[in-house]
Design a protein around this motif. Structure first.
Motif, PDB file in Angstrom:
ATOM      1  N   UNK A 192       0.856  -1.184   0.000  1.00 28.66           N
ATOM      2  CA  UNK A 192       0.000   0.000   0.000  1.00 28.66           C
ATOM      3  C   UNK A 192       0.894   1.237   0.000  1.00 28.66           C
ATOM      4  N   UNK A 193       0.399   2.303  -0.610  1.00 33.30           N
ATOM      5  CA  UNK A 193       1.205   3.524  -0.646  1.00 33.30           C
ATOM      6  C   UNK A 193       1.048   4.300   0.661  1.00 33.30           C
ATOM      7  N   UNK A 194       1.912   5.291   0.842  1.00 29.16           N
ATOM      8  CA  UNK A 194       1.935   6.033   2.106  1.00 29.16           C
ATOM      9  C   UNK A 194       0.619   6.747   2.376  1.00 29.16           C
ATOM     10  N   UNK A 195      -0.014   7.252   1.329  1.00 32.09           N
ATOM     11  CA  UNK A 195      -1.263   7.991   1.518  1.00 32.09           C
ATOM     12  C   UNK A 195      -2.318   7.103   2.162  1.00 32.09           C
ATOM     13  N   UNK A 196      -2.405   5.846   1.706  1.00 35.26           N
ATOM     14  CA  UNK A 196      -3.360   4.916   2.292  1.00 35.26           C
ATOM     15  C   UNK A 196      -2.912   4.478   3.678  1.00 35.26           C
ATOM     16  N   UNK A 197      -1.643   4.126   3.804  1.00 37.03           N
ATOM     17  CA  UNK A 197      -1.130   3.595   5.061  1.00 37.03           C
ATOM     18  C   UNK A 197      -1.267   4.602   6.199  1.00 37.03           C
ATOM     19  N   UNK A 198      -1.065   5.881   5.897  1.00 34.52           N
ATOM     20  CA  UNK A 198      -1.120   6.913   6.932  1.00 34.52           C
ATOM     21  C   UNK A 198      -2.532   7.149   7.451  1.00 34.52           C
ATOM     22  N   UNK A 199      -3.531   6.664   6.729  1.00 33.91           N
ATOM     23  CA  UNK A 199      -4.911   6.782   7.205  1.00 33.91           C
ATOM     24  C   UNK A 199      -5.257   5.718   8.241  1.00 33.91           C
ATOM     25  N   UNK A 200      -4.470   4.660   8.286  1.00 29.50           N
ATOM     26  CA  UNK A 200      -4.786   3.521   9.143  1.00 29.50           C
ATOM     27  C   UNK A 200      -4.396   3.812  10.584  1.00 29.50           C
ATOM     28  N   UNK A 201      -5.322   3.570  11.485  1.00 30.86           N
ATOM     29  CA  UNK A 201      -5.051   3.693  12.917  1.00 30.86           C
ATOM     30  C   UNK A 201      -4.981   2.294  13.516  1.00 30.86           C
ATOM     31  N   UNK A 202      -3.953   2.030  14.291  1.00 33.88           N
ATOM     32  CA  UNK A 202      -3.682   0.679  14.769  1.00 33.88           C
ATOM     33  C   UNK A 202      -4.123   0.506  16.223  1.00 33.88           C
ATOM     34  N   UNK A 203      -4.851  -0.584  16.446  1.00 37.34           N
ATOM     35  CA  UNK A 203      -5.350  -0.914  17.782  1.00 37.34           C
ATOM     36  C   UNK A 203      -5.135  -2.407  18.048  1.00 37.34           C
ATOM     37  N   UNK A 204      -5.074  -2.755  19.312  1.00 34.53           N
ATOM     38  CA  UNK A 204      -4.960  -4.155  19.707  1.00 34.53           C
ATOM     39  C   UNK A 204      -5.857  -4.415  20.898  1.00 34.53           C
ATOM     40  N   UNK A 205      -6.444  -5.607  20.936  1.00 36.48           N
ATOM     41  CA  UNK A 205      -7.256  -6.006  22.085  1.00 36.48           C
ATOM     42  C   UNK A 205      -6.777  -7.362  22.574  1.00 36.48           C
ATOM     43  N   UNK A 206      -7.142  -7.668  23.810  1.00 42.14           N
ATOM     44  CA  UNK A 206      -6.751  -8.928  24.433  1.00 42.14           C
ATOM     45  C   UNK A 206      -8.007  -9.625  24.924  1.00 42.14           C
ATOM     46  N   UNK A 207      -8.166 -10.902  24.564  1.00 43.73           N
ATOM     47  CA  UNK A 207      -9.302 -11.705  25.001  1.00 43.73           C
ATOM     48  C   UNK A 207      -8.855 -12.499  26.218  1.00 43.73           C
ATOM     49  N   UNK A 208      -9.268 -12.076  27.422  1.00 45.91           N
ATOM     50  CA  UNK A 208      -8.770 -12.724  28.648  1.00 45.91           C
ATOM     51  C   UNK A 208      -9.606 -13.948  29.029  1.00 45.91           C
TER      52      UNK A 208
END
Length: 198
Positions: free
Chosen positions: A6-22
């Motif tokens: 993916x190019x930078x323009x698309x990649x920079x729109x992505x916000x990264x999150x993580x969750x944990x299933x306990x």
């Protein structure tokens, strides 16, 4: 597709999150621990897993464990990390990865921070026997009065590509729905297909 660029323009729109299933033992049975979000965070009253956005120099796994420790006031020894479950990309460009593991405390021993209103658990066997209901909602475009239909083939009859969003609901109290239900569904399916063995 696994190595799609993916190019930078698309990649920079992505916000990264993580969750944990306990996973936690309750009366000798495997349960999943859920949070009800407090009034000081977004979406108060919603059911969620511990999680949040990645900080600088973090990967998804690190963020999932850090957020779990912060929200549930846990030490490193209190969590046995077991693996990766699934990921999703939301319609507002959130890339979310879900991980899972065991908590080495009883429910009564766990406190939580101000982001959490309360905790509850659901028996994994119940979730396996009672899959979620799925609902399909169509996105509709609302055009301004001056939209130039005359400039496109077919005008107002142009056949725009339909978009849909699927939402899942578990019949629990409180109700588990939305993104949390989607990630939970994926986790349950991975158990059913033996991709995840507890």
């Amino acid at each position: 597709m696994k190595n799609i660029q993916v190019d930078d323009k698309f990649y920079n729109k992505i916000r990264k999150y993580a969750v944990f299933i306990p996973i936690i033992k309750v009366d000798g049975k495997n349960h999943i621990l859920f949070e009800v979000r407090s009034s000081i965070v977004a979406q108060p009253g919603e059911v969620s897993f511990p999680g949040g956005s990645l900080e600088e120099n973090e990967d998804f796994k690190m963020a999932a464990i850090r957020e779990t420790r912060e929200e549930l006031n846990l030490h490193e020894k209190d969590i046995d990390f077991l693996g990766y479950s699934s990921m999703t990309m939301t319609r507002n460009n959130r890339h979310i990865k879900a991980f899972y593991g065991r908590l080495n405390k009883s429910l009564e021993e766990i406190s939580y921070n101000m982001e959490v209103e309360k905790l509850f658990t659901v028996d994994i066997n119940y979730l396996l026997k009672n899959p979620p209901q799925r609902y399909k909602a169509e996105y509709k475009m609302i055009f301004p009065d001056d939209f130039p239909f005359e400039k496109i083939p077919g005008g107002e009859e142009y056949n725009f590509y339909p978009l849909y969003h699927y939402m899942y609901f578990y019949d629990t109290k409180p109700v588990i729905w939305g993104l949390t239900a989607e990630l939970l569904k994926d986790f349950m399916e991975n158990i059913t297909t033996n991709k995840i063995i507890l």
